[in-house]
Write a protein that holds these residues in place. Structure first.
Motif, short mmCIF file in Angstrom:
data_model
loop_
_atom_site.label_atom_id
_atom_site.label_comp_id
_atom_site.label_asym_id
_atom_site.label_seq_id
_atom_site.Cartn_x
_atom_site.Cartn_y
_atom_site.Cartn_z
N TYR A 7 0.86 -1.19 0.00
CA TYR A 7 0.00 0.00 0.00
C TYR A 7 0.89 1.24 0.00
O TYR A 7 2.10 1.17 0.19
CB TYR A 7 -0.94 0.01 1.22
N LEU A 8 0.24 2.37 -0.20
CA LEU A 8 0.96 3.63 -0.19
C LEU A 8 1.35 3.99 1.25
O LEU A 8 0.86 3.39 2.21
CB LEU A 8 0.06 4.73 -0.78
N ARG A 13 -6.93 3.79 2.89
CA ARG A 13 -7.47 2.44 2.71
C ARG A 13 -6.57 1.36 3.30
O ARG A 13 -6.94 0.19 3.35
CB ARG A 13 -7.70 2.14 1.23
N TRP A 39 5.20 5.80 -6.47
CA TRP A 39 3.99 5.19 -7.05
C TRP A 39 3.93 5.25 -8.58
O TRP A 39 3.67 4.23 -9.24
CB TRP A 39 2.72 5.78 -6.42
N LYS A 43 3.15 1.67 -10.42
CA LYS A 43 1.72 1.40 -10.67
C LYS A 43 1.51 0.15 -11.54
O LYS A 43 0.62 -0.67 -11.28
CB LYS A 43 1.10 2.64 -11.31
N GLY A 49 -3.73 -1.74 -11.29
CA GLY A 49 -3.09 -0.42 -11.20
C GLY A 49 -3.48 0.35 -9.96
O GLY A 49 -3.42 1.59 -9.93
N LYS A 50 -3.93 -0.36 -8.93
CA LYS A 50 -4.41 0.26 -7.69
C LYS A 50 -3.89 -0.52 -6.50
O LYS A 50 -3.59 -1.72 -6.60
CB LYS A 50 -5.95 0.23 -7.63
N VAL A 51 -3.86 0.14 -5.37
CA VAL A 51 -3.58 -0.52 -4.08
C VAL A 51 -4.62 -0.04 -3.08
O VAL A 51 -5.23 1.01 -3.32
CB VAL A 51 -2.14 -0.19 -3.59
N PRO A 52 -4.87 -0.73 -1.98
CA PRO A 52 -4.08 -1.83 -1.43
C PRO A 52 -4.21 -3.13 -2.22
O PRO A 52 -5.24 -3.43 -2.81
CB PRO A 52 -4.67 -2.01 -0.02
N GLN A 63 -8.82 -4.73 -4.01
CA GLN A 63 -10.07 -4.19 -3.45
C GLN A 63 -10.12 -4.32 -1.93
O GLN A 63 -10.20 -5.44 -1.39
CB GLN A 63 -11.32 -4.83 -4.08
N THR A 64 -10.12 -3.17 -1.28
CA THR A 64 -10.06 -3.12 0.18
C THR A 64 -11.12 -4.00 0.85
O THR A 64 -10.80 -4.80 1.73
CB THR A 64 -10.26 -1.65 0.63
N HIS A 96 -17.23 3.16 3.28
CA HIS A 96 -16.10 3.16 2.35
C HIS A 96 -16.28 4.16 1.22
O HIS A 96 -15.31 4.72 0.71
CB HIS A 96 -15.93 1.74 1.78
N1 LIG Z 1 -11.95 0.35 -4.86
C1 LIG Z 1 -10.53 0.24 -4.62
C2 LIG Z 1 -9.90 1.60 -4.89
C3 LIG Z 1 -8.39 1.54 -4.81
C4 LIG Z 1 -7.77 2.90 -5.00
O1 LIG Z 1 -8.33 3.83 -5.64
N2 LIG Z 1 -6.58 3.05 -4.43
C5 LIG Z 1 -5.85 4.29 -4.54
C6 LIG Z 1 -5.11 4.58 -3.24
S1 LIG Z 1 -6.19 4.74 -1.88
C7 LIG Z 1 -4.81 4.16 -5.63
O2 LIG Z 1 -4.33 3.07 -5.91
N3 LIG Z 1 -4.44 5.30 -6.23
C8 LIG Z 1 -3.39 5.38 -7.17
C9 LIG Z 1 -3.84 5.43 -8.60
O3 LIG Z 1 -5.06 5.39 -8.88
O4 LIG Z 1 -2.98 5.54 -9.47
C10 LIG Z 1 -10.28 -0.25 -3.21
O5 LIG Z 1 -11.10 0.00 -2.34
O6 LIG Z 1 -9.25 -0.88 -2.96
#
Ligand SMILES: N[C@@H](CCC(=O)N[C@@H](CS)C(=O)NCC(=O)O)C(=O)O
Length: 217
Positions: A7-8, A13, A39, A43, A49-52, A63-64, A96
């Protein structure tokens, strides 16, 4: 099973996942990725392309809420009644949802877009007590959400309340059952230690200096 959380360098999240891992007491490793410095170049490592992301035996789980529910189910921190878990998921998703508004507000601050920041904080601030009222109404006489015992949903909610009370001071205290639930979860030894040792707010998400929807900060 091996767990690695990626995660970041934020609470956001990450906190519900961390708190649930600590509540169930499993070993896990965490890798934090700096949102500004690391990041953008990392990515592409992540399938969505997302975390966590929770790597379970090396396989990425995104997906959290999916991660949290998986941990609860796997480690028996869950209600076994389908209707109960379904009604619990309703408040999980409602709470959420606020993260999307807050993430946009924080992004607005980085972009120095005060109008966006104010609008998004305003949406979250208006919705937060609505969600809280629904959670408060579902807390049983044992003090847990729709359950006689603590489930992962209680830990998830407590972790977010711990974040949100900093953005909207005083709101959580207006819901005494929620406040008491948060207090009980926070006092679990592994979570208490984490709260004492965790890094300070990253400047990206620091509640200090966030504008108020009414004007001023
Ligand atoms: N629905 C996803 C959303 C994940 C999300 O948007 N994570 C953000 C960080 S909180 C992220 O990865 N942002 C970086 C990006 O979109 O490049 C979840 O709940 O895990």
């Amino acid at each position: 099973m091996t767990y690695q959380l990626k995660y970041l360098s934020l609470r956001a999240r990450g906190e519900p996942v961390r708190w649930i891992l600590k509540a169930i007491g499993v070993d896990y490793r965490e890798e934090t990725i700096d949102i500004f410095k690391e990041w953008p170049s990392r990515k592409r490592e992540f399938r969505f392309g997302k975390v966590p992301v929770l790597e379970v035996d090396g396989e990425q789980l995104h997906q959290t809420t999916v991660i949290c529910r998986f941990l609860g189910e796997k480690h028996d921190l869950v209600s076994r009644d389908l209707w109960t878990t379904t009604r619990q998921m309703e408040v999980v998703e409602a709470l959420h949802d606020l993260t999307n508004n807050m993430a946009s507000a924080l992004l607005g601050r980085v972009q120095r877009n005060e109008e966006k920041q104010r609008a998004m904080v305003g949406l979250a601030k208006a919705q937060f007590p609505v969600v809280m009222g629904n959670i408060e109404g579902r807390i049983t006489d044992q003090g847990w959400i729709l359950s006689q015992q603590m489930t992962w949903v209680d830990v998830f909610v407590a972790a977010y309340l711990d974040v949100y009370e900093n953005y909207f001071p005083g709101v959580v205290a207006k819901f005494p059952l929620c406040e008491a639930l948060r207090g009980r979860v926070q006092e679990m030894p592994a979570i208490k230690t984490w709260r004492q040792e965790r890094p300070a707010w990253h400047p990206f998400e620091d509640p200090e200096g966030l504008v108020s929807p009414e004007g001023g900060s």
